[in-house]
Design a protein around this motif. Structure first.
Motif, PDB file in Angstrom:
ATOM      1  N   MET A 175      48.717 124.773  11.074  1.00 14.92           N
ATOM      2  CA  MET A 175      48.999 122.823  11.522  1.00 14.92           C
ATOM      3  C   MET A 175      48.317 121.900  10.470  1.00 14.92           C
ATOM      4  SD  MET A 175      51.681 122.880  13.361  1.00 14.92           S
ATOM      5  CE  MET A 175      52.454 123.590  14.622  1.00 14.92           C
ATOM      6  N   GLN A 176      48.915 121.127  10.317  1.00 12.34           N
ATOM      7  CA  GLN A 176      48.368 120.123   9.826  1.00 12.34           C
ATOM      8  C   GLN A 176      46.330 119.996  10.516  1.00 12.34           C
ATOM      9  OE1 GLN A 176      51.051 116.622   9.283  1.00 12.34           O
ATOM     10  NE2 GLN A 176      50.211 115.334   7.529  1.00 12.34           N
ATOM     11  N   THR A 177      46.002 119.170   9.206  1.00 15.16           N
ATOM     12  CA  THR A 177      44.668 118.978   9.976  1.00 15.16           C
ATOM     13  C   THR A 177      45.112 117.594  10.764  1.00 15.16           C
ATOM     14  OG1 THR A 177      43.187 119.575   8.075  1.00 15.16           O
ATOM     15  CG2 THR A 177      42.067 117.896   9.298  1.00 15.16           C
ATOM     16  N   PRO A 178      44.835 117.072  11.868  1.00 17.02           N
ATOM     17  CA  PRO A 178      44.937 115.900  12.577  1.00 17.02           C
ATOM     18  C   PRO A 178      44.043 114.919  12.014  1.00 17.02           C
ATOM     19  CG  PRO A 178      44.281 118.283  13.967  1.00 17.02           C
ATOM     20  CD  PRO A 178      44.111 118.546  13.302  1.00 17.02           C
ATOM     21  N   LEU A 179      44.850 113.778  12.561  1.00 17.42           N
ATOM     22  CA  LEU A 179      43.881 113.034  12.025  1.00 17.42           C
ATOM     23  C   LEU A 179      43.151 112.025  13.297  1.00 17.42           C
ATOM     24  CD1 LEU A 179      47.538 110.717  11.354  1.00 17.42           C
ATOM     25  CD2 LEU A 179      45.684 112.069   9.366  1.00 17.42           C
ATOM     26  N   ASP A 180      41.963 111.346  12.627  1.00 20.54           N
ATOM     27  CA  ASP A 180      41.318 110.636  13.832  1.00 20.54           C
ATOM     28  C   ASP A 180      41.363 109.905  15.410  1.00 20.54           C
ATOM     29  OD1 ASP A 180      38.817 111.585  12.362  1.00 20.54           O
ATOM     30  OD2 ASP A 180      38.602 109.844  11.625  1.00 20.54           O
ATOM     31  N   GLY A 181      41.330 110.876  16.255  1.00 21.73           N
ATOM     32  CA  GLY A 181      42.098 110.207  17.586  1.00 21.73           C
ATOM     33  C   GLY A 181      43.396 111.244  18.092  1.00 21.73           C
ATOM     34  N   TYR A 182      43.733 111.912  16.703  1.00 14.95           N
ATOM     35  CA  TYR A 182      45.082 112.430  17.250  1.00 14.95           C
ATOM     36  C   TYR A 182      44.886 113.621  18.746  1.00 14.95           C
ATOM     37  CZ  TYR A 182      49.526 115.120  17.623  1.00 14.95           C
ATOM     38  OH  TYR A 182      50.277 116.431  18.001  1.00 14.95           O
ATOM     39  N   ALA A 183      43.761 114.415  18.066  1.00 19.76           N
ATOM     40  CA  ALA A 183      44.005 115.642  18.980  1.00 19.76           C
ATOM     41  C   ALA A 183      43.676 115.426  20.453  1.00 19.76           C
ATOM     42  CB  ALA A 183      42.633 116.618  18.576  1.00 19.76           C
ATOM     43  N   GLN A 184      43.030 114.489  20.690  1.00 22.10           N
ATOM     44  CA  GLN A 184      42.320 113.881  22.396  1.00 22.10           C
ATOM     45  C   GLN A 184      43.626 113.538  22.729  1.00 22.10           C
ATOM     46  OE1 GLN A 184      39.764 110.621  22.824  1.00 22.10           O
ATOM     47  NE2 GLN A 184      39.726 110.855  24.958  1.00 22.10           N
ATOM     48  N   GLU A 185      44.914 112.527  22.117  1.00 24.23           N
ATOM     49  CA  GLU A 185      45.838 112.266  22.786  1.00 24.23           C
ATOM     50  C   GLU A 185      47.218 112.995  22.673  1.00 24.23           C
ATOM     51  OE1 GLU A 185      47.708 108.307  21.306  1.00 24.23           O
ATOM     52  OE2 GLU A 185      45.542 107.697  21.240  1.00 24.23           O
ATOM     53  N   GLU A 186      46.334 113.961  22.073  1.00 21.78           N
ATOM     54  CA  GLU A 186      48.132 115.170  22.005  1.00 21.78           C
ATOM     55  C   GLU A 186      47.773 115.724  23.202  1.00 21.78           C
ATOM     56  OE1 GLU A 186      49.505 118.299  18.772  1.00 21.78           O
ATOM     57  OE2 GLU A 186      47.688 119.085  20.073  1.00 21.78           O
ATOM     58  N   ARG A 187      45.825 116.140  24.023  1.00 22.25           N
ATOM     59  CA  ARG A 187      45.861 117.078  24.947  1.00 22.25           C
ATOM     60  C   ARG A 187      47.036 115.986  26.049  1.00 22.25           C
ATOM     61  NH1 ARG A 187      41.216 118.042  22.281  1.00 22.25           N
ATOM     62  NH2 ARG A 187      40.455 116.390  23.190  1.00 22.25           N
ATOM     63  N   GLN A 188      46.451 114.638  25.773  1.00 25.29           N
ATOM     64  CA  GLN A 188      47.197 113.921  27.118  1.00 25.29           C
ATOM     65  C   GLN A 188      48.821 114.083  27.180  1.00 25.29           C
ATOM     66  OE1 GLN A 188      45.894 109.929  26.396  1.00 25.29           O
ATOM     67  NE2 GLN A 188      46.629 109.185  28.462  1.00 25.29           N
ATOM     68  N   ALA A 189      49.106 114.045  26.170  1.00 23.88           N
ATOM     69  CA  ALA A 189      50.376 113.991  26.112  1.00 23.88           C
ATOM     70  C   ALA A 189      51.085 115.337  26.488  1.00 23.88           C
ATOM     71  CB  ALA A 189      51.088 113.737  24.359  1.00 23.88           C
ATOM     72  N   LEU A 190      50.899 116.219  26.025  1.00 14.20           N
ATOM     73  CA  LEU A 190      50.369 117.937  26.861  1.00 14.20           C
ATOM     74  C   LEU A 190      50.726 117.943  28.664  1.00 14.20           C
ATOM     75  CD1 LEU A 190      50.327 120.106  23.260  1.00 14.20           C
ATOM     76  CD2 LEU A 190      52.020 119.351  24.450  1.00 14.20           C
ATOM     77  N   ALA A 191      49.412 117.251  28.757  1.00 12.83           N
ATOM     78  CA  ALA A 191      49.339 117.285  30.068  1.00 12.83           C
ATOM     79  C   ALA A 191      50.092 116.405  30.847  1.00 12.83           C
ATOM     80  CB  ALA A 191      47.629 116.903  30.146  1.00 12.83           C
ATOM     81  N   LEU A 192      50.676 115.458  30.226  1.00 12.77           N
ATOM     82  CA  LEU A 192      51.804 114.659  30.758  1.00 12.77           C
ATOM     83  C   LEU A 192      53.230 115.475  30.633  1.00 12.77           C
ATOM     84  CD1 LEU A 192      51.091 111.013  29.435  1.00 12.77           C
ATOM     85  CD2 LEU A 192      50.810 111.657  31.717  1.00 12.77           C
ATOM     86  N   ALA A 193      53.880 116.154  29.623  1.00 17.13           N
ATOM     87  CA  ALA A 193      54.595 116.766  29.424  1.00 17.13           C
ATOM     88  C   ALA A 193      54.674 118.115  30.951  1.00 17.13           C
ATOM     89  CB  ALA A 193      54.657 117.285  28.285  1.00 17.13           C
ATOM     90  N   SER A 194      53.644 118.884  30.848  1.00 20.03           N
ATOM     91  CA  SER A 194      53.677 119.984  32.243  1.00 20.03           C
ATOM     92  C   SER A 194      53.465 119.435  33.736  1.00 20.03           C
ATOM     93  CB  SER A 194      51.911 120.442  31.213  1.00 20.03           C
ATOM     94  OG  SER A 194      50.910 119.534  31.518  1.00 20.03           O
ATOM     95  N   GLU A 195      53.244 117.706  33.995  1.00 23.85           N
ATOM     96  CA  GLU A 195      53.580 117.491  34.736  1.00 23.85           C
ATOM     97  C   GLU A 195      55.316 116.913  34.634  1.00 23.85           C
ATOM     98  OE1 GLU A 195      50.217 114.670  34.941  1.00 23.85           O
ATOM     99  OE2 GLU A 195      49.048 116.437  34.902  1.00 23.85           O
ATOM    100  N   GLY A 196      55.384 117.383  34.420  1.00 23.60           N
ATOM    101  CA  GLY A 196      57.479 116.488  34.054  1.00 23.60           C
ATOM    102  C   GLY A 196      57.257 115.275  33.439  1.00 23.60           C
TER     103      GLY A 196
END
Length: 259
Positions: free
Chosen positions: A1-22
């Motif tokens: 995978m592409q190296t994440p830009l600064d701050g992306y990893a944290q927001e990705e985790r947040q987004a994936l958590a939201l998606a898992s909650e529907g």
């Protein structure tokens, strides 16, 4: 995978958590912000597309409702962009695999749209059994069962040793999912599966996976190929015996913590 830009990893985790909650649309907003700010950053395209595809698959029992169609079409668009932005064959194959999935009968049911991407998947990952599984699935959906059979049989020369078990699984699936496959063609596919499974057993020793394959194949022969009642019974008995052996092996592995 592409190296994440600064701050992306944290927001990705947040987004994936939201998606898992529907909360898919809330997750999509996060990914869309990153896509808007960094249009050539491919990671949010993939994660958004995968979340959309997963959500659509979770509701497959509803049929192709307008909401499911919309999610699948959005997923396809972002998988395509991910593929376009991927400079290496491995990443392209990952995107293409999921892109094909969005067009298969269980999703958008547009196999004609899927075919060029399935062929591109084989070109990107020619040693990966999944590539041939997807192309065969597309060809079956288009009514080209003979071409799907040839695709899978010809793939044998390209499959690496660590892909043998998955390849055998895909050969079994082809026979099971092709009710119109003539008996001689089914036997040809099963014979390849038996030979590859034997190679796997010889190279790696007996394990639950290859023993289960060995148990399934006589049953397929009995049900799809063999016309003689006595031989059918013998094949089914052999299958039952091998499945019992596989169950014993699984129990042993469980006891020793090797499952």
């Amino acid at each position: 995978m592409q190296t994440p830009l600064d701050g992306y990893a944290q927001e990705e985790r947040q987004a994936l958590a939201l998606a898992s909650e529907g909360k898919l649309e809330e997750a999509a907003l996060i990914f869309d912000r990153w896509i808007g700010r960094h249009p050539t950053f491919r990671e949010p395209h993939y994660q958004l597309a995968f979340a959309l595809l997963s959500s659509a698959q979770d509701t497959a029992g509803q049929g192709l409702t307008p909401a499911r169609r919309d999610r699948l079409q959005r997923a396809a668009a972002h998988f395509k962009r991910f593929v376009e932005l991927s400079p290496d064959a491995e990443s392209r194959a990952q995107g293409l695999d999921n892109l094909v999935e969005t067009y298969l009968p269980a999703s958008l049911n547009q196999p004609g749209e899927a075919e060029p991407y399935a062929r591109a998947l084989v070109a990107s990952a020619p040693t990966w059994p999944q590539s041939y599984r997807q192309l065969a699935a597309v060809l079956r959906a288009l009514g080209h069962t003979d071409a799907a059979t040839k695709t899978l049989i010809d793939a044998r020369a390209s499959i690496q040793p660590d892909g043998r078990s998955n390849y055998v699984a895909h050969l079994k699936t082809h026979v099971t999912d092709s009710p119109s496959l003539p008996g001689d063609a089914a036997k040809q596919v099963i014979d390849v599966a038996l030979a590859v499974n034997q190679d796997d057993l010889a190279a790696t020793g007996m394990n639950y996976g290859n023993l289960t394959h060995k148990a399934d194949l006589p049953e397929l022969l009995a049900k799809r190929v063999e016309g003689n009642v006595a031989r059918q019974k013998a094949l089914l008995a052999e299958s039952e015996r091998l499945h019992a052996d596989a169950a014993k092996l699984a129990a042993q592995l469980f006891k020793t913590g090797k499952h």
